[in-house]
Enzyme design. Structure first.
Site, short mmCIF file in Angstrom:
data_model
loop_
_atom_site.label_atom_id
_atom_site.label_comp_id
_atom_site.label_asym_id
_atom_site.label_seq_id
_atom_site.Cartn_x
_atom_site.Cartn_y
_atom_site.Cartn_z
N ARG A 1 0.86 -1.19 0.00
CA ARG A 1 0.00 0.00 0.00
C ARG A 1 0.89 1.24 0.00
NH1 ARG A 1 2.33 2.11 3.76
NH2 ARG A 1 0.77 3.74 3.71
N GLY A 2 0.23 2.38 -0.15
CA GLY A 2 0.98 3.63 -0.32
C GLY A 2 1.12 3.89 -1.81
N ALA A 3 0.82 5.12 -2.23
CA ALA A 3 0.66 5.39 -3.66
C ALA A 3 1.86 4.97 -4.54
CB ALA A 3 0.32 6.87 -3.86
N ARG B 1 -7.64 -0.47 -6.57
CA ARG B 1 -7.85 0.67 -5.67
C ARG B 1 -7.99 1.93 -6.53
NH1 ARG B 1 -4.30 1.17 -0.45
NH2 ARG B 1 -6.21 2.19 0.25
N GLN C 1 -2.08 3.01 10.05
CA GLN C 1 -0.78 2.99 9.36
C GLN C 1 0.28 3.79 10.11
OE1 GLN C 1 -3.73 3.53 7.88
NE2 GLN C 1 -3.76 2.92 5.74
N ASP D 1 -1.98 10.82 -2.39
CA ASP D 1 -2.36 9.73 -3.28
C ASP D 1 -2.71 10.22 -4.68
OD1 ASP D 1 -2.97 8.68 -0.43
OD2 ASP D 1 -2.76 6.94 -1.76
N ASN E 1 -5.23 12.61 0.29
CA ASN E 1 -4.35 11.75 1.10
C ASN E 1 -5.24 11.03 2.11
OD1 ASN E 1 -1.68 10.79 1.80
ND2 ASN E 1 -1.84 11.97 3.67
N LYS E 2 -4.64 10.24 2.95
CA LYS E 2 -5.37 9.41 3.92
C LYS E 2 -6.39 10.23 4.70
CE LYS E 2 -5.17 5.92 4.29
NZ LYS E 2 -6.15 5.08 3.56
O1 MRU Z 1 -4.57 3.37 2.18
P1 MRU Z 1 -3.08 3.54 2.09
O2 MRU Z 1 -2.34 3.02 3.28
O3 MRU Z 1 -2.54 3.01 0.78
O4 MRU Z 1 -2.88 5.12 2.06
C1 MRU Z 1 -1.59 5.64 2.00
C2 MRU Z 1 -1.55 7.11 2.08
O5 MRU Z 1 -2.56 7.78 2.20
C3 MRU Z 1 -0.20 7.76 1.92
O6 MRU Z 1 -0.10 8.92 2.67
C4 MRU Z 1 0.00 8.10 0.43
O7 MRU Z 1 -0.24 6.98 -0.37
C5 MRU Z 1 1.36 8.60 0.17
S1 MRU Z 1 2.56 7.33 0.26
C6 MRU Z 1 4.08 7.98 -0.09
#
Ligand code: MRU
Length: 353
Positions: A51-53, A94, A203, A244, A254-255
């Site tokens: 996970r994470g963009a 996603r 996270q 994201d 973002n999250k």
């Molecule tokens: O749902 P996730 O854990 O994939 O969400 C991740 C985030 O929101 C991060 O802040 C974002 O992807 C940036 S990662 C460098």
């Protein structure tokens, strides 16, 4: 983890397969999942093993190669038709992180542009996936260093606040927001990182805290609702988060919880920074209103571990991301430098697709 350097690489190509750090098991277990097929990669993205963009983008690029490898034909047109199906399956995992779509588009483009046999296209796809991985690592290191140019000059040692995990685990390595934190730590400019726990999937508490412990970065975990109080007490000098998907005007998804953090930072006159590679910018969207927001299973809210914490008869709403308006963002920190959100549009031609 590389045992010599403590470096964390969430997506590794090894012995003809992909190894993913299983992020659903951290911090208690550091384990890898072996991925040999594109549909297993799609599942790993959907279930947030990875996970994470940017990390999702790297994983999807390898997923495209794995899918290409499974296609048994010498006919170029048939191969490309089936590669489109692989792309479609990976895209459906996603919806918010645009790096997923960006990486798939880049892989498809190179496949169409490669004139040669199907085997040659497969080889090109493999090298492109490797490049996407290597480029992201360099990009994150550049983001980290550019971040140093916009952090407040005083005090000498800063306490930063972050939300979710935009660290090595969320990228090819090093991280975006956590890359800035790492660079500040390396330069002796970091007193401490405050990490929001980041409900509902935690996270921050699980992954950001784990990464900091690996590197000896002093970290304090707080629950999301404590950020305003900490700011009012003067404990926080700046906020740095990842993204994201960023629209052309700088509105940044973002999250979930990031938007409230930006609002309380503004109320306390604390600079709020977004750190992200150019691959996170969706120049096709003029502003953030059309960014698709993923809604996840309500179980993430009503269950903690195996325990249901809510009474029966209630409803849930579980958006995984929110959009912070550009006017709340002091600077967007990219691999090309840190600049005001309004400047983003000047960098469109630098985006590699
Ligand atoms: O749902 P996730 O854990 O994939 O969400 C991740 C985030 O929101 C991060 O802040 C974002 O992807 C940036 S990662 C460098």
């Amino acid at each position: 983890m590389n045992s010599l350097t403590n470096q964390v690489y969430p997506v590794i190509w090894h012995n003809d397969e992909v190894l993913l750090i299983d992020q659903t098991r951290l911090p208690h277990e550091y384990a890898f999942v072996e991925i040999r097929r594109s549909d297993d990669m799609a599942r790993a993205i959907k279930t947030m093993i990875v996970r994470g963009a940017p990390a999702i983008g790297v994983a999807a690029a390898y997923g495209m190669y794995l899918g290409a490898r499974e296609i048994e034909t010498d006919n170029r047109d048939e191969f490309l038709t089936r590669l489109e199906q692989v792309a479609e399956q990976l895209r459906s995992t996603r919806p918010t992180a645009v790096n997923l779509f960006w990486a798939i588009a880049r892989m498809l483009k190179i496949a169409y542009e490669t004139l040669g046999t199907v085997d040659e296209i497969k080889q090109t796809l493999f090298h492109t996936a490797q490049n996407i991985n290597a480029e992201d690592l360099q990009t994150c290191q550049a983001i980290g260093d550019h971040g140093l140019t916009v952090l407040p000059n005083t005090p000498e040692k800063l306490t930063l606040l972050t939300h979710c995990n935009a660290g090595a685990l969320a990228t090819a390595g090093y991280g975006t927001a956590l890359g800035v934190v790492r660079s500040a730590f390396r330069e002796g400019r970091l007193e401490r990182l405050f990490a929001d726990e980041t409900r509902p999937r935690l996270q921050g508490a699980k992954l950001t805290a784990w990464e900091c412990v690996q590197e000896g970065i002093p970290v304090t975990v707080i629950t999301d609702g404590m950020a305003a109080h900490c700011m009012k007490q003067g404990l926080i000098h700046a906020v740095v988060v990842g993204a994201d998907r960023i629209a052309a005007n700088g509105d940044a998804a973002n999250k979930i919880g990031t938007y409230s953090l930006a609002l309380v930072a503004k109320a306390h006159n604390i600079p709020f920074f977004v750190a992200a590679p150019l691959s996170t910018v969706d120049f096709s969207l003029p502003n953030g209103s059309k960014i698709p927001i993923e809604e996840r299973n309500p179980e993430e809210i009503y269950k903690i571990g195996d325990t249901t914490i809510t009474p029966t008869g209630v409803e849930f709403y579980n958006p995984a991301f929110d959009v912070t308006p550009a006017e709340l963002i002091a600077a967007i920190i990219t691999e090309y430098g840190a600049f005001a959100p309004g400047e983003l549009k000047h960098y469109q031609e630098k985006q590699l697709v």
